[in-house]
Design a protein around this motif. Structure first.
Motif, short mmCIF file in Angstrom:
data_model
loop_
_atom_site.label_atom_id
_atom_site.label_comp_id
_atom_site.label_asym_id
_atom_site.label_seq_id
_atom_site.Cartn_x
_atom_site.Cartn_y
_atom_site.Cartn_z
N SER A 16 39.31 30.93 33.92
CA SER A 16 39.39 32.43 34.89
C SER A 16 38.35 33.34 34.47
O SER A 16 38.06 33.86 35.36
N PRO A 22 42.68 37.92 33.51
CA PRO A 22 42.64 35.97 34.48
C PRO A 22 41.87 36.35 35.89
O PRO A 22 42.44 36.78 36.45
N ASP A 23 40.95 35.50 36.61
CA ASP A 23 40.48 35.34 38.10
C ASP A 23 41.15 34.89 38.76
O ASP A 23 40.55 33.42 38.94
N ILE A 24 41.97 34.79 39.00
CA ILE A 24 42.99 33.30 39.60
C ILE A 24 42.59 32.96 41.15
O ILE A 24 42.38 31.48 41.42
N GLN A 34 35.73 24.60 42.96
CA GLN A 34 34.65 25.54 43.29
C GLN A 34 34.12 25.34 44.04
O GLN A 34 33.66 25.94 45.26
N LYS A 56 39.61 32.23 41.27
CA LYS A 56 38.66 31.31 40.87
C LYS A 56 39.02 30.24 40.90
O LYS A 56 37.91 29.31 40.71
N THR A 57 40.22 29.90 40.53
CA THR A 57 41.09 28.79 40.12
C THR A 57 40.99 27.88 41.88
O THR A 57 41.71 26.96 41.79
N ILE A 72 38.64 22.58 38.58
CA ILE A 72 37.90 23.74 39.18
C ILE A 72 36.90 23.25 39.62
O ILE A 72 36.25 24.27 40.20
#
Length: 413
Positions: A102, A24-26, A404, A28-29, A400
């Motif tokens: 993510s 997961p790419d936190i 974003q 991004k969130t 999200i």
């Protein structure tokens, strides 16, 4: 049983994703991950046992202390621990949704509006099946026989789902450069279908959220429609708008004349459920005053309301929620929950302001996320949609999108 299946599937999905090496790419969130983490920690904190000297200082605990035999035991902040454990368990759905979002790339995220629109359409078909008089008893949901509620146990939740479809359809129609020539009429047909189905559900709050969704949908697509008619005569665009409004109004009038607009009929009738919410409001407010600022613990409304329920409200069915999620959050979580709610609303207002001021051609998903969250906030004044798994997932997706978009706008400045 539906909760068991949904949560088990969420845990299984999480395990498979971890085993497959999806990281997961936190980042991004953004703030969404921190807000969700704070909510989870607040629920878990209510399960930590407290010494009797501390527990007795919490408001409203006196009657429970008097019923104990012998030395007072250590007790958690939550008065009904099993209900709070259930509340914590329910958060696996938004957590897994956040995890999966993510790891998606940009192309995959752009497909989400179409997938969500397809879900609303399939749900509508089932609702129309019920509306035609065919019986459908959901094996996993304790729904009401004869109610047009599709996959939901509550007609208000189904109507909100349809309203979200009315909002998503215009964005889906004009997203991307390909397929606009056929997507636009399909989106118009879907919005019309969703609007008429909202009338069939019998949900009065659905009328409000449906009108709000259609209005925001027109705002989203106004620029694109004008651009599509840039080479047409000047009178073509206003004639098209008038024709669309006229067709929808005509279909609504036909539904009312054919006695198929259940929501309109219920708007002029005294609904037993609505009457129960009005009569139960003083009791709910009294409970908030008795347990503030500690609260009773998340998920505890049903057993706690039975303690305070006056004889005049007793009936064969039970009052499962306050039917106003803002009040119930205040009752369950007290001051800490109120602070977290205000922080989340503050983030939402700030991010939405940025999204609505930006160019819709580049930040359409951010506006869509803002609109979806607004619909759920409005519906939460009359019911509790955010407590259902599907809306938990939708809230994370919409947040999200909004977060974003707002972050990109801030970076460009």
């Amino acid at each position: 049983m539906g909760q068991v299946v949904t949560r088990s599937a969420a845990w299984l999905t999480l395990v498979i994703a971890i085993l497959c090496g999806l990281k997961p790419d936190i980042i991004k969130t953004g703030a969404v991950a921190w807000l969700l983490l704070a909510a989870l920690l607040l629920v878990l904190l209510q399960l930590v046992p407290l010494p009797p000297a501390v527990w007795t200082l919490l408001p409203g605990r006196g009657p429970f202390l008097e019923s104990a035999l012998g030395a007072p035991p250590w007790r958690p902040w939550a008065i009904v621990p099993w209900a709070t454990m259930n509340a914590a368990s329910s958060l696996i759905v938004p957590v897994v949704t956040l995890y999966l979002l993510s790891v998606l790339d940009d192309d995959e995220r752009e497909r989400l509006p179409g997938i969500l629109l397809g879900m609303v359409f399939l749900s509508t078909l089932l609702g129309l099946w019920q509306f035609c008089g065919f019986s459908f008893n959901h094996p996993l949901v304790n729904d009401t026989d004869g109610s047009v509620s599709s996959i939901f146990a509550n007609r208000n939740h189904f109507a909100l789902f349809l309203a979200i479809g009315c909002l998503v359809a215009p964005v889906w129609a004009f997203s991307g450069l390909q397929g606009r020539h056929w997507r636009a009429p399909v989106a118009f047909a879907l919005v019309t279908l969703f609007a008429l189905t909202i009338l069939a559900t019998g949900s009065r709050s659905g009328i409000l959220t449906g009108l709000l969704a259609i209005g925001m949908g027109l705002m989203f697509s106004w620029r694109d429609i004008r651009h599509a008619f840039r080479r047409a005569p000047r009178w073509a665009f206003p004639v098209l708008v008038a024709a669309i409004i006229g067709i929808i109004a005509l279909l609504v009038l036909i539904s009312i004349a054919a006695d198929r607009a259940e929501s309109i009929n219920r708007a002029f009738e005294l609904d037993p459920g609505e009457d129960m919410r009005r009569r139960g409001l003083p009791t709910v407010l009294a409970m908030i005053g008795a347990y503030f600022p500690a609260g009773t613990g998340f998920g505890s409304f049903d057993p706690m309301f039975r303690i305070y329920e006056p004889l005049g409200l007793l009936k064969r069915t039970y009052f499962n929620h306050a039917h106003n999620d803002f009040l119930e959050i205040l009752l369950d979580g007290g001051l800490p929950a109120l602070v977290l709610l205000l922080v989340a609303l503050g983030w939402y207002i700030r991010a939405s302001t940025r999204a609505w001021r930006a160019d819709p051609a580049y930040y359409g998903l951010a506006r869509l996320g803002s609109g979806i969250l607004l619909l759920i906030l409005v519906a939460s004044v009359f019911d509790y949609p955010a407590r259902t798994p599907i809306f938990m997932a939708i809230i994370v997706i919409a947040a999200i999108w909004l977060g974003q978009g707002a972050s990109r706008i801030a970076l460009r400045r």
